[in-house]
Design a protein around this motif. Structure first.
Motif, short mmCIF file in Angstrom:
data_model
loop_
_atom_site.label_atom_id
_atom_site.label_comp_id
_atom_site.label_asym_id
_atom_site.label_seq_id
_atom_site.Cartn_x
_atom_site.Cartn_y
_atom_site.Cartn_z
N GLU A 244 0.79 -1.13 0.06
CA GLU A 244 -0.01 0.05 -0.15
C GLU A 244 0.99 1.19 0.02
N SER A 246 -0.58 4.37 -0.02
CA SER A 246 -1.29 5.76 0.18
C SER A 246 -0.72 6.23 1.68
N TYR A 280 -2.93 12.05 9.23
CA TYR A 280 -3.25 10.51 9.83
C TYR A 280 -2.94 10.17 10.98
N GLU B 34 -6.79 21.85 -15.71
CA GLU B 34 -8.18 22.29 -15.41
C GLU B 34 -8.51 21.76 -13.91
N GLU B 61 -1.27 19.13 -2.00
CA GLU B 61 -1.93 17.79 -2.07
C GLU B 61 -0.74 16.57 -2.19
N THR C 135 -9.33 -2.21 -14.06
CA THR C 135 -9.50 -1.74 -12.79
C THR C 135 -10.40 -0.73 -12.81
N SER C 136 -10.54 0.42 -13.75
CA SER C 136 -11.35 1.46 -13.66
C SER C 136 -12.62 1.51 -14.63
N PRO C 137 -13.74 1.83 -14.21
CA PRO C 137 -14.72 1.44 -15.28
C PRO C 137 -14.78 2.34 -16.34
N TYR C 138 -13.81 3.42 -16.37
CA TYR C 138 -13.85 4.32 -17.37
C TYR C 138 -12.83 3.94 -18.70
N ASP D 44 -9.92 16.75 -19.66
CA ASP D 44 -10.76 15.76 -19.16
C ASP D 44 -10.05 14.49 -18.86
N ARG D 46 -11.35 11.31 -18.14
CA ARG D 46 -11.72 10.22 -18.50
C ARG D 46 -10.91 9.75 -19.57
N LEU D 67 -3.67 12.86 -10.86
CA LEU D 67 -5.25 13.04 -10.28
C LEU D 67 -5.32 11.57 -10.08
N PRO D 69 -7.90 8.59 -10.23
CA PRO D 69 -8.61 8.17 -11.02
C PRO D 69 -10.12 7.81 -10.98
N LYS D 71 -13.83 9.23 -9.51
CA LYS D 71 -14.61 10.61 -9.38
C LYS D 71 -15.62 10.52 -8.46
N LEU D 72 -16.84 9.47 -8.97
CA LEU D 72 -18.02 9.46 -8.12
C LEU D 72 -17.80 9.09 -6.67
N GLU D 76 -13.67 14.89 -3.62
CA GLU D 76 -13.57 15.94 -4.20
C GLU D 76 -14.85 16.60 -4.94
N VAL D 215 -5.73 1.19 -1.78
CA VAL D 215 -6.98 2.03 -1.34
C VAL D 215 -7.42 2.66 -2.85
N GLU D 217 -7.37 1.20 -6.01
CA GLU D 217 -8.13 0.02 -6.60
C GLU D 217 -9.36 -0.18 -5.85
N LEU D 220 -11.85 2.39 -7.04
CA LEU D 220 -12.07 2.46 -8.44
C LEU D 220 -13.19 1.04 -8.55
N GLU D 223 -16.30 2.65 -7.55
CA GLU D 223 -16.48 3.67 -8.61
C GLU D 223 -17.53 2.67 -9.79
N TYR D 224 -17.07 1.38 -9.97
CA TYR D 224 -18.04 0.63 -10.93
C TYR D 224 -19.33 0.67 -10.38
N SER D 227 -20.90 4.44 -10.53
CA SER D 227 -21.17 4.82 -11.99
C SER D 227 -22.12 3.87 -12.65
N VAL D 258 -7.60 7.25 5.78
CA VAL D 258 -7.40 7.63 4.24
C VAL D 258 -8.58 7.49 3.70
N LYS D 261 -10.59 10.56 4.16
CA LYS D 261 -10.26 11.52 3.42
C LYS D 261 -10.29 11.67 2.04
#
Lengths: 338, 338, 338, 338
Positions: A244, A246, A280, B34, B61, C135-138, D44, D46, D67, D69, D71-72, D76, D215, D217, D220, D223-224, D227, D258, D261
């Motif tokens: 890990e 993070s 943390y 962005e 960050e 790993t990512s849905p995107y 962007d 994605r 960044l 990876p 979002k939802l 942030e 963390v 993954e 993510l 996120e599946y 999303s 973690v 946050k």
């Protein structure tokens, strides 16, 4: 130890191994199951390591350890918790001992500012590095003896006993002149020459778990100090290395109840190195107290963004004070004080 | 280094950080995307560690490193492979250098039997431990100076140069009197006092990766020796700690091509400690040669089942001879000799 | 299994546990040492897991497993290497089987270019993903059935049998229509519903070790397929997760000799996923052959810099051809062909 | 993303990469330092994964992600904590939600005994496995639909909503008929077909971190589900795999702060699987609450020594009641209730 034979081990092989076990001073006890013959080696434990060499015989599948290899560190031979005094502070008692201070001693101003802040917030021991083990040869290596002198000055001014790291056997005497507790850092957990020297020195020791040190190896390193005649050892969990990323390391709080079960020695937690991020530190410090830690060691810096080492994981004095106040309530809820 | 700001960082914060970067001697380069503003810190690398402290600012960050932190160990500043001589043996050349011998020097008879066997099979350097770092204080700790004398005697008898471990700074001089190559063991990879002392000593060094040492940290430990004035360093992969328990450690052969890419230093592999079982030594030794190792260090014992340390991973002399013969064919297939 | 009691276990407790062992269908065998009483549970292995529950009794210190929990996958019950045919290709024989192709099937042009290149260089099986676990849905999730059709077309054109991944039980039938070998990916190593379905399906299976799967668990997952009636299983080492970040995963080549010792199943190595960087694929592929792998699976892409997945670890066709030529010499040196 | 070029990258190469970045829909931003040229790709997020493929170009040293990876799942884009209802229970609120019950549903008597005990002690959700993912094919695989029916009966009798695991996409509908919360187990954290199906189903989900899941993954995988249209996801830390063997896994409590946050989703901790020993469940449960967990999931069994799965880590009802009483005091001390 139990020696597990490969399937089809012959009578002669069983006899041969039994003889070897006897020659090493143990009593063999053969037990033949349907699939495997296993031979127990019964007797005094010291030196049982040598039995492991039987694994190199063709007819042996594996050698399994039954007993823990440490003794003096074990709760089995010492059921009560160890407690000891460092100046007026009791280590291992009902009170959770909080040690705080900068990663490195950088200057008189910095150290005095942090030390008085830490004391005001309730810390009872001052931490600060004078000799720094740094991953890169190009980074700040500590103020060395000058740093020790500043620590002694801070102790005089605040009344806080001092814990500081010693890096090599030849410096134990020097560091012990100034420090109340000798810290063995994570990178020196298996520096056995150093362990032997701090054992002789007799000063209380804060022994940090290495980043790849198992609990068993950790207690064997403590055993070096105990068997060398120094009973005043604190065990410090400070994060292990995992996949890990993070957090800088993975603070392994599981080690707290595991160590308390296996050993009678006081257990301290370092959430600053364990996580590597100041955000943390507070939650993990609380978690440490909740799961039974006897102490905390926390990095505090008046200007973390200018720190010469470990800035990202240092708390500012006001955040440390806030944490101490929260820890007080928490400690009470688990039957401790702070 | 690149400083990534949190979303919504204000103009004033960007300016503040730029000023701090400048004050530390770097040129800031702001780039606003962005979602994030990132600020590069351009300039000389030494001491860039201090930039990491900016991570403790609320508006930051994270701080991302772009360059590797080692220099002298890096292939970037030294594109050609390093080679050096140990007596008549070239390290880092076309020939894969095989070092063999017992884990511990136990007696004259044992050492001479193993040394002559190893030599006959084609080993060109003799290994053997006189000072042993042992996990438990109750196990054999080595013959110490007596062991060094036996090693010197074995060198005289066989003509093989000797590699042996040194455990503490104060013993570097003594060990260097007897040894041709100083070994820094896995447990001392970040014993920086010891690294500095072997740097001064000037004798060739076999530096073993620690069980939780990243490749980057490994090369930084080498950098301690190189920047201390000693260019003759071999890097030795000897197994890292992972969750897998079917081997004692996980020999990380990936480190061979990674180290060869990042660094110009010779790379040696220790399949004995790396796997912990003699049955796996031969296949992993072959794999090491196939992926580009410049050397091997292998434990050989005439009676592994009676060894005072590491019996389970030691090869008998006849098995070692068989392996050497297979390695010869293999080395040729990858353009090397043995 | 061996049940180790805590020190001071009473006669009544020993009897109680012996009774429980008997009630579960095993024969207890009590052995009292100086420090501990241990009770062996002798008898048929199936279901021995239940004995582990005794660890929850206050008087039990731990329960130690003596036998490996897998059977059909074990070399003990099946001493000879398993070999089987996939079309005209023998898996598990003297020839090291090379499977090559793109990570994902992206288009007809891409697939045909790569397939013909791979074939020309000497690959005997075509790999390519139609259903992609991302790993990512995107990110690109694969061409699905359209991808399977392209694979079938490529097989027709090149004569190469096809291996491709299946992600869920309901798709086994569909994928089996097009594929010659069903791949179970690392993320599905303990997707037991999927394992049961591919067992029923009967097509040869390439079973990839998970990133945190021990060798023992790996063989237990194979056992699901074997005990479900499908004997044609290849084991594929593809990298485990460790603290090291210079490679994407840590390819654990130690697993090759370990698996060959414990099991009769063919062992394949995936240096592309194992390292994550094309520069390390060739050395690790060679190392895999040197330590006894029966096959390799390698990612090849005609334009890695535009790949929709895993570009950084893909070889261009000319580099793959160069590697195949080097592997041929190497294979011969270890008594294999390619 | 930031593309770091190798030293000496030519003007033409910089232009080529800038063009490629533009072709993928991003704006390149070149920054030339003393040692390296780095090119930012602004735009962007994605599909930014595709930029990673540039790493396969000869002139590229590495591609660095700036960044996160997801979002939802990210705090942030969703600054407030997510809360949702399961029947009358609020998840993610001030009250720490305790789920308790047996590892496996074994019989009506067992389940009712445990459920009523758990409820009496203050648990608000009932856990219990009907479909069990077992490492070995020879161990108890669960009562399946019969188990689901018993769970429904227990809910009726106790009023506790039920959480139970679903193992494959085709069973989501069936399990959802009986369960209030669908559990995705650690072994299915990257079973993306299953994640997509529980997203469609819409029932609240308890998503367990895999034993080698970072963390990033983990989020993510969440996120599946998010999303896919299902916002009601709890994240559950249940222990990761490390080198330490004194606990079954290493419960990574660092993940709690973690995750809190990085994400707005509720965080639950499973100290039973995380440690594997009942003696460590209570201290780690307390630590979890102290560091900010929103819930706990704890295994309780009336006769752990006869349990068909996970006996060693199950609490007896009286020990669970004792723990709940201690947790109540502790929760209050950190501003929560239980």
């Amino acid at each position: 130890m139990i020696i597990v034979l490969k399937p089809g081990a012959s009578h002669a092989e069983i006899e041969d191994i039994s003889r070897r076990i006897q020659a090493m001073g143990y009593r063999p006890h053969v037990s033949s199951g349907e699939a495997r013959t296993v031979i127990g080696a019964i007797g005094d434990d010291r030196g049982k390591e040598r039995l492991a060499a039987l694994e190199s015989l063709e007819c042996v599948e594996k050698v399994v350890r039954i007993l823990q290899p440490f003794k003096l560190a074990s709760r089995e031979v010492h059921p009560d918790n160890t407690t000891f005094q460092v100046d007026h502070v009791t280590i291992g008692g009902r009170r959770v001992v909080v040690m705080a201070g900068p990663c490195s001693v950088e200057s008189r101003d910095q150290l005095m500012a942090v030390a008085t802040g830490a004391r005001a917030a309730g810390a009872v021991i001052l931490r600060g590095g004078a000799f720094k083990p740094r991953t890169s040869p190009y980074t700040f290596q500590g103020l060395e003896e000058e740093g020790l002198k500043l620590l002694a000055e801070a102790r005089k001014r605040t009344g806080l006993p001092v814990v500081t790291e010693v890096l090599e056997p030849q410096k134990v005497e020097l560091v012990a002149e100034y420090a109340d507790i000798l810290q063995i850092g994570a990178r020196n957990i298996q520096n056995f020459s150093l362990l032997k020297r701090v054992a002789e020195c007799g000063k209380p020791v804060l022994l940090k778990r290495g980043m790849a040190t198992s609990v068993q190896e950790f207690l064997l390193s403590a055993e070096y100090i105990l068997s060398g005649g120094n009973p005043n050892v604190m065990l410090c969990e400070r994060g292990i290395r995992t996949f890990e990323t993070s957090t800088r390391f993975t603070l392994d709080l599981n080690a707290v109840p595991v160590l308390k079960k296996l050993s009678h020695l006081p257990v301290v937690v370092d959430p600053s190195h364990g996580t590597g991020h100041w955000e943390y530190v507070a939650p993990m410090a609380k978690a440490a107290v909740a799961c039974g830690a006897d102490g905390l060691i926390i990095e505090v810096h008046n200007k973390p963004e200018e720190a010469l080492s470990d800035g990202p994981q240092s708390l500012k004095p006001d955040r440390f004070a806030q944490l101490m106040s929260e820890l007080r309530t928490l400690a009470e809820a688990v039957g401790r004080t702070i």
